[in-house]
Design a protein around this motif. Structure first.
Motif, PDB file in Angstrom:
ATOM      1  N   ILE A   1       5.382   7.861   5.747  1.00 25.82           N
ATOM      2  CA  ILE A   1       5.151   8.087   4.317  1.00 25.82           C
ATOM      3  C   ILE A   1       4.929   6.753   3.611  1.00 25.82           C
ATOM      4  N   TRP A   2       5.719   5.742   3.976  1.00 23.99           N
ATOM      5  CA  TRP A   2       5.572   4.426   3.350  1.00 23.99           C
ATOM      6  C   TRP A   2       4.164   3.881   3.572  1.00 23.99           C
ATOM      7  N   VAL A   3       3.680   3.954   4.817  1.00 27.57           N
ATOM      8  CA  VAL A   3       2.335   3.454   5.114  1.00 27.57           C
ATOM      9  C   VAL A   3       1.293   4.268   4.350  1.00 27.57           C
ATOM     10  N   ARG A   4       1.488   5.570   4.296  1.00 22.98           N
ATOM     11  CA  ARG A   4       0.548   6.439   3.563  1.00 22.98           C
ATOM     12  C   ARG A   4       0.451   6.026   2.105  1.00 22.98           C
ATOM     13  N   GLU A   5       1.574   5.730   1.487  1.00 26.22           N
ATOM     14  CA  GLU A   5       1.576   5.388   0.068  1.00 26.22           C
ATOM     15  C   GLU A   5       1.046   3.974  -0.188  1.00 26.22           C
TER      16      GLU A   5
END
Length: 259
Positions: free
Chosen positions: A30-34
């Motif tokens: 999720i962190w990379v996606r954001e």
């Protein structure tokens, strides 16, 4: 237990815990996606050249270079050249360590180890900056598609002069292109060394993050990795690397040659 062994055992236990924490692994994705829409990886450089990589992945490469001690690193995808400079600096440190252990003087103009970079379009301003860098003596570049017969033949000819080879694939991220790169360059990887396939994370990201690209979920480096492994039992995914990194663009992308 020897204190070094005790620390290594503690680290392995830590990695086991990270690998088994599904929520933490998902949170990392999720962190990379954001962060991706902000081009977070564009914000870093190495010795003056932009290096479009996650810092975690650069750290992992450093660990593998020390472990494998390659005398040639082959990289597809050059961009601004920061990755080439980074790899060259790691190899320079290996040469320095070897010379120190032997009690010999090191001539930086005659490196024992080299980096070979391949890109279909080495832009003039980037080539000029790379060639002007103090570490350029350790770098060779080939301009051309990484999967044409001519380019592959050049790379294989250069690689024939080296004993320990590590490969990093980071150019066109479509399934067919990455699979062709794997078939061309993975055989050059020496036993115990690695072929690192970057941006396998594309497979796990929302499709809308790739709308301006020819790749995306189902047509990605990760789909190519799994297709390659079906017919290449001499490689296996070293999943402990991406599990411990948590934040990485290369889940399932650290391929170790085991035979």
């Amino acid at each position: 237990m020897d204190p070094h062994e005790a620390f290594r055992a503690e680290v392995e236990k830590n990695i086991d815990g990270l690998a088994g924490d599904a929520d933490l692994q998902a949170l990392s994705r999720i962190w990379v996606r954001e962060a991706t829409p902000y081009k977070w990886t564009y914000n870093f450089s190495w010795f003056g050249r932009p290096a479009i990589q996650l810092p975690n992945d650069a750290w992992a490469l450093q660990e593998l270079v020390w472990k494998v001690r390659p005398d040639l690193i082959i990289e597809t995808g050059i961009a601004h050249g920061g990755s080439l400079i980074y790899s060259a600096s790691l190899l320079a440190l290996l040469d320095l360590c070897d010379a120190t252990e032997r009690g010999e003087m090191l001539d930086p103009r005659k490196p024992a180890r080299k980096v070979l970079g391949i890109d279909i379009d080495i832009r003039p301003h980037n080539r000029e900056a790379i060639e002007a860098h103090p570490l350029f003596a350790r770098i060779e570049m080939i301009e051309g598609s990484s999967i044409t017969g001519e380019t592959v033949a050049k790379v294989r000819d250069i690689a024939s002069g080296y004993k320990r080879i590590l490969v990093c694939l980071d150019s066109n991220h479509t399934h067919d292109h990455v699979l062709a790169e794997l078939e061309a360059y993975a055989p050059l990887v020496t036993p115990g060394s690695y072929c690192i396939v970057f941006d396998t994370l594309v497979e796990d990201m929302p499709e809308q993050l790739s709308t301006d690209r020819p790749w995306g979920p189902g047509n990605s480096p990760k789909s190519a990795v799994h297709a390659f492994l079906k017919n290449n039992a001499c490689f296996e995914i070293d999943s402990r690397i991406d599990k411990k990194l948590l934040i990485t663009v290369a889940p399932d992308g650290f391929l170790k040659r085991i035979g």
